[in-house]
Design a protein around this motif. Sequence first.
Motif, PDB file in Angstrom:
ATOM      1  N   GLY A   1      16.375  -0.280  -4.592  1.00 45.38           N
ATOM      2  CA  GLY A   1      16.462   0.844  -5.502  1.00 45.38           C
ATOM      3  C   GLY A   1      16.865   0.489  -6.913  1.00 45.38           C
ATOM      4  O   GLY A   1      17.272   1.366  -7.693  1.00 45.38           O
ATOM      5  N   GLN A   2      16.689  -0.772  -7.288  1.00 44.42           N
ATOM      6  CA  GLN A   2      17.088  -1.214  -8.612  1.00 44.42           C
ATOM      7  C   GLN A   2      15.962  -1.161  -9.619  1.00 44.42           C
ATOM      8  O   GLN A   2      16.137  -1.483 -10.778  1.00 44.42           O
ATOM      9  N   ALA A   3      14.780  -0.776  -9.147  1.00 45.46           N
ATOM     10  CA  ALA A   3      13.644  -0.653 -10.062  1.00 45.46           C
ATOM     11  C   ALA A   3      12.731   0.439  -9.574  1.00 45.46           C
ATOM     12  O   ALA A   3      12.641   0.700  -8.380  1.00 45.46           O
ATOM     13  N   ALA A   4      12.050   1.086 -10.489  1.00 49.07           N
ATOM     14  CA  ALA A   4      11.112   2.139 -10.128  1.00 49.07           C
ATOM     15  C   ALA A   4       9.792   1.526  -9.721  1.00 49.07           C
ATOM     16  O   ALA A   4       9.431   0.435 -10.134  1.00 49.07           O
TER      17      ALA A   4
ATOM     18  N   VAL B   1       0.819  -1.206   0.000  1.00 47.70           N
ATOM     19  CA  VAL B   1       0.000   0.000   0.000  1.00 47.70           C
ATOM     20  C   VAL B   1       0.860   1.266   0.000  1.00 47.70           C
ATOM     21  O   VAL B   1       0.441   2.300  -0.507  1.00 47.70           O
ATOM     22  N   MET B   2       2.076   1.171   0.524  1.00 45.46           N
ATOM     23  CA  MET B   2       2.969   2.328   0.483  1.00 45.46           C
ATOM     24  C   MET B   2       3.272   2.716  -0.963  1.00 45.46           C
ATOM     25  O   MET B   2       3.164   3.884  -1.349  1.00 45.46           O
ATOM     26  N   TYR B   3       3.632   1.738  -1.769  1.00 48.49           N
ATOM     27  CA  TYR B   3       3.901   2.010  -3.180  1.00 48.49           C
ATOM     28  C   TYR B   3       2.637   2.431  -3.920  1.00 48.49           C
ATOM     29  O   TYR B   3       2.668   3.315  -4.773  1.00 48.49           O
ATOM     30  N   SER B   4       1.526   1.790  -3.588  1.00 46.53           N
ATOM     31  CA  SER B   4       0.264   2.117  -4.260  1.00 46.53           C
ATOM     32  C   SER B   4      -0.132   3.564  -4.004  1.00 46.53           C
ATOM     33  O   SER B   4      -0.548   4.276  -4.930  1.00 46.53           O
ATOM     34  N   PHE B   5      -0.017   4.011  -2.752  1.00 48.19           N
ATOM     35  CA  PHE B   5      -0.389   5.392  -2.449  1.00 48.19           C
ATOM     36  C   PHE B   5       0.603   6.369  -3.070  1.00 48.19           C
ATOM     37  O   PHE B   5       0.200   7.435  -3.559  1.00 48.19           O
ATOM     38  N   THR B   6       1.877   6.042  -3.054  1.00 50.53           N
ATOM     39  CA  THR B   6       2.879   6.911  -3.680  1.00 50.53           C
ATOM     40  C   THR B   6       2.533   7.158  -5.142  1.00 50.53           C
ATOM     41  O   THR B   6       2.563   8.299  -5.620  1.00 50.53           O
ATOM     42  N   LYS B   7       2.209   6.094  -5.843  1.00 49.90           N
ATOM     43  CA  LYS B   7       1.873   6.203  -7.263  1.00 49.90           C
ATOM     44  C   LYS B   7       0.582   7.001  -7.458  1.00 49.90           C
ATOM     45  O   LYS B   7       0.499   7.878  -8.330  1.00 49.90           O
TER      46      LYS B   7
ATOM     47  N   SER C   1       3.096  15.717  -8.197  1.00 49.47           N
ATOM     48  CA  SER C   1       4.286  15.912  -7.375  1.00 49.47           C
ATOM     49  C   SER C   1       5.288  14.779  -7.586  1.00 49.47           C
ATOM     50  O   SER C   1       4.944  13.703  -8.089  1.00 49.47           O
ATOM     51  N   LYS C   2       6.517  15.033  -7.189  1.00 48.14           N
ATOM     52  CA  LYS C   2       7.556  14.016  -7.280  1.00 48.14           C
ATOM     53  C   LYS C   2       7.227  12.878  -6.322  1.00 48.14           C
ATOM     54  O   LYS C   2       6.863  13.121  -5.172  1.00 48.14           O
ATOM     55  N   PRO C   3       7.363  11.624  -6.762  1.00 52.46           N
ATOM     56  CA  PRO C   3       7.022  10.496  -5.878  1.00 52.46           C
ATOM     57  C   PRO C   3       7.872  10.487  -4.612  1.00 52.46           C
ATOM     58  O   PRO C   3       9.095  10.641  -4.668  1.00 52.46           O
ATOM     59  N   HIS C   4       7.231  10.344  -3.478  1.00 52.17           N
ATOM     60  CA  HIS C   4       7.926  10.101  -2.224  1.00 52.17           C
ATOM     61  C   HIS C   4       6.979   9.359  -1.288  1.00 52.17           C
ATOM     62  O   HIS C   4       5.762   9.403  -1.458  1.00 52.17           O
TER      63      HIS C   4
END
Length: 202
Positions: free
Chosen positions: A198-201, A125-131, A139-142
Amino acid sequence: MICLDTETTGLNRDHKDEILQLAMVRVDVTAYRNDMMLDQPCFYKEFNELYGTRRHVDWRSSERFHHIKPQDVYGKPSLYDTEKAMEARSFIDPVQTLIGYNVIFDLEMLDQYTIDTSDKQIYDVMYSFTKYYSKKTGSKPHHFKLVDVARYFGRTFEAHDALEDSKATLFIWNRLMQECGGELDTYTYKQLITMRKGQAAY
């Protein structure tokens, strides 16, 4: 489907820190998304356990967040205990889908107790909300803290309790599914490891 979270003695994944609390919420996806009777065991079930430790006698740096004191788990079996590990595995094994927030940390912690999740479909869900948030605002993803994402969707809760964190994460997942038309990315364990490094977006 299971949403899970852990509280630990620290953040070292390399078999040094230990799990103090493991909480999981198992739900029927259709029932959950349609607000059916979640008080029925066939639709909703909780798992929430505190565990003792083998290598740690205190964990002051993490205790100030989750407030689990050494005396709270003194004398309790560790998750290294075969019976305790089997209890957790028996709850997880029947499902194919897992949900969590920055969940690779939790899954790597579970891995040291031979609780294998490498065959699961995983929503982070962290990645899902970031996207979602980056696309919505430009905004820049964070990444955001779980408590801040829950607040964004109108929910407040006591953070750093594994069960409450699991419930909040499940709530956010459902809201994101609504906002995104039922389409959220899923990952494998290996993909999440790669992303963490950090090897993939995302």
